[in-house]
Scaffold this motif. Structure first.
Motif, short mmCIF file in Angstrom:
data_model
loop_
_atom_site.label_atom_id
_atom_site.label_comp_id
_atom_site.label_asym_id
_atom_site.label_seq_id
_atom_site.Cartn_x
_atom_site.Cartn_y
_atom_site.Cartn_z
N PHE A 93 64.46 53.35 71.73
CA PHE A 93 64.42 51.98 71.21
C PHE A 93 64.32 51.94 69.70
O PHE A 93 63.82 50.96 69.13
N GLY A 94 64.76 53.00 69.03
CA GLY A 94 64.97 52.95 67.59
C GLY A 94 66.42 52.58 67.32
O GLY A 94 67.28 52.66 68.20
N ARG A 95 66.73 52.17 66.11
CA ARG A 95 68.09 51.71 65.81
C ARG A 95 69.12 52.83 66.00
O ARG A 95 70.20 52.62 66.56
N GLN A 96 68.78 54.04 65.51
CA GLN A 96 69.72 55.16 65.67
C GLN A 96 69.91 55.49 67.15
O GLN A 96 71.02 55.80 67.59
N TRP A 97 68.83 55.43 67.91
CA TRP A 97 68.92 55.67 69.35
C TRP A 97 69.82 54.62 70.01
O TRP A 97 70.70 54.96 70.81
N ALA A 144 64.41 45.44 73.46
CA ALA A 144 63.29 46.37 73.30
C ALA A 144 63.29 47.00 71.91
O ALA A 144 62.23 47.23 71.32
N THR A 145 64.48 47.28 71.39
CA THR A 145 64.57 47.84 70.03
C THR A 145 64.06 46.84 69.00
O THR A 145 63.34 47.21 68.06
N ALA A 146 64.44 45.58 69.18
CA ALA A 146 63.94 44.55 68.26
C ALA A 146 62.42 44.47 68.31
O ALA A 146 61.76 44.30 67.29
N VAL A 147 61.87 44.59 69.51
CA VAL A 147 60.41 44.55 69.66
C VAL A 147 59.77 45.74 68.96
O VAL A 147 58.80 45.60 68.22
N LYS A 175 53.64 46.62 76.22
CA LYS A 175 53.82 45.46 77.10
C LYS A 175 55.06 44.67 76.70
O LYS A 175 55.84 44.23 77.56
N ALA A 176 55.25 44.48 75.39
CA ALA A 176 56.39 43.70 74.92
C ALA A 176 57.71 44.40 75.21
O ALA A 176 58.71 43.75 75.53
N VAL A 177 57.73 45.73 75.14
CA VAL A 177 58.95 46.48 75.45
C VAL A 177 59.32 46.30 76.92
O VAL A 177 60.49 46.11 77.26
N VAL A 178 58.33 46.38 77.80
CA VAL A 178 58.60 46.18 79.23
C VAL A 178 59.16 44.78 79.47
O VAL A 178 60.15 44.59 80.21
N ALA A 196 65.91 54.04 80.25
CA ALA A 196 65.45 54.07 78.86
C ALA A 196 63.95 53.75 78.78
O ALA A 196 63.22 54.33 77.98
N LEU A 197 63.51 52.82 79.65
CA LEU A 197 62.09 52.47 79.67
C LEU A 197 61.26 53.67 80.11
O LEU A 197 60.19 53.95 79.54
N ARG A 198 61.74 54.38 81.11
CA ARG A 198 61.04 55.60 81.56
C ARG A 198 61.00 56.63 80.43
O ARG A 198 59.97 57.27 80.20
N ALA A 199 62.11 56.80 79.72
CA ALA A 199 62.14 57.74 78.59
C ALA A 199 61.20 57.31 77.48
O ALA A 199 60.58 58.15 76.82
N TYR A 200 61.05 56.01 77.29
CA TYR A 200 60.14 55.48 76.26
C TYR A 200 58.70 55.89 76.54
O TYR A 200 57.99 56.39 75.66
N PHE A 201 58.25 55.68 77.78
CA PHE A 201 56.87 56.04 78.11
C PHE A 201 56.69 57.55 78.14
O PHE A 201 55.62 58.06 77.75
#
Length: 405
Positions: free
Chosen positions: A32-36, A91-94, A106-109, A178-183
């Protein structure tokens, strides 16, 4: 965990998982970074373009209309691209808001879930538009676009397939993976952070051990010289006293030297330090002609606990030098170790000359404070205070029971 990295920088090797292949290099950046997001979007849109082209070609063959085929392909490309990127984009914006980690998670989810909901509506709109484009052409060609009548069993199977498709398309494809990878990335960052803290603590302890080694090598030689001079003077005047002094000196050296060499004190225990203090007090009792009395008290269970080397003997030497020796007449030193709450407390109490100006700022006591701070930080402390009856000083060291060096 404090944020100690940039979303624009590549992940360190300790946190990075995968990302070596050309198509997965976007994983080298924080999720959830811009490059990602840019790398993921390019990859997914490339695959979607191929899929949309095949769908458009199939529709073109069916309706024999190139314009409709191109419209269907373009609609599918736009719809699938939005479905794949809406959740991750939100999610990236968050994440770039740099909120506290607990709020961010929480906000990303919520952002990914909102993207899935929006994806559903995008899918419905795109499907309706394609149906409006294709249905008249199919009817003109004599092909029916009405769904066939199915039995209840086939309807149930169809419903299960649709639900599975929704889970894959809206859940995994739309940001679930992506959410799983984030956590997972957060857990790796926390592990990396803890390892760095542990490494820093080990470095501090190692540095403290080196300083302790230097301190131990710099034990004031005048103590040994004065003891030997006392023996020399007693040889003619009181041979029995001279022999007792030599015996006490030998006992002290036997108790002290092996422990000073024991792996820089890394495995020092309270029992070892109490034995050194006892042999030292026994020697000083002989040297001072018996005017010194002392007690050393500690439960057997406490003797096995780790305890930093050289600190206790420093307090005992300090009590002799500044408490008992300056004051004429008999003197007494009490060494006691007890457990208070979650701390091991070791106290050296004398009934000597009392707390004198400048005593608490001496080199020996300053070193005690420095070693405690280096080993335990704020978890340990050293206190020097006058006794309640005004005679003598109480010096106390507190160290944690569960995180001792």
């Amino acid at each position: 965990m404090d944020r100690d990295y940039s979303l624009r920088q590549k992940l360190p090797p300790e946190v990075l998982v995968g990302g070596n292949a050309v198509w997965s290099r976007y994983r080298q950046y924080p999720v959830f970074g811009r490059q990602w997001l840019l790398g993921r979007s390019l990859l997914f849109c490339g695959v979607i373009a191929v899929v949309a082209a095949f769908i458009g070609a199939g529709v073109g063959v069916a309706v024999q209309d190139l314009a409709i085929a191109l419209k269907v392909a373009a609609t599918q490309f736009v719809a699938f691209s939005l479905m794949a990127t809406l959740g991750p984009a939100l999610a990236t914006a968050v994440r770039h808001r740099a909120w506290p980690v607990a709020w961010e998670r929480k906000a990303v989810v919520i952002a990914v879930l909102a993207g899935m909901v929006l994806s559903f509506f995008v899918d419905r709109v795109a499907s309706s538009y394609i149906d409006q484009l294709v249905r008249p052409e199919l009817a003109a060609a004599g092909l029916s676009s009405k769904p066939p009548v199915l039995s209840p069993v086939m309807k149930a199977i169809g419903l299960a397939i649709n639900i599975a498709a929704l889970v894959v398309i809206y859940g995994l494809f739309g940001g679930g993976l992506a959410l799983r990878a984030y956590f997972s990335e957060h857990r790796r960052w926390e592990d990396h952070h803890h390892l760095r803290e542990l490494s820093a603590l080990e470095d501090r302890v190692h540095e403290a051990d080196l300083r302790l080694g230097v301190l131990q090598a710099q034990v004031e030689p005048h103590f040994l010289f004065n003891t030997l001079a006392s023996v020399r003077a007693l040889v003619r005047q009181d041979p029995a006293q001279a022999e007792a002094t030599l015996d006490a000196l030998v006992a002290f050296l036997r108790a002290t030297i092996p422990k000073l060499r024991d792996d820089r004190g890394l495995h020092a225990t309270l029992g070892q330090q109490l034995d050194i203090a006892t042999s030292y007090l026994a020697l000083m009792q002989v040297r001072m002609g018996g005017r010194l009395a002392y007690t050393v008290q500690a439960d057997d269970a406490l003797r096995a606990l780790p305890f930093p080397p050289s600190l206790l003997i420093t307090l005992v030497e300090n009590a002799i030098k500044h408490g008992i020796e300056p004051r004429p007449g008999p003197g007494r030193i009490e060494v006691a170790a007890v457990v208070e709450g979650e701390q091991l407390c070791v106290r050296v109490i004398d009934d000597g000359a009392g707390l004198q100006p400048g005593l608490s700022t001496g080199v020996g006591l300053a070193n005690v404070r420095e070693q405690l701070a280096a080993r335990y930080g704020a978890q340990a402390d050293f206190a020097l205070s006058p006794r309640s009856d005004g005679r003598g000083v109480c010096a106390g060291i507190r160290v944690p029971l569960r995180s001792q060096a």
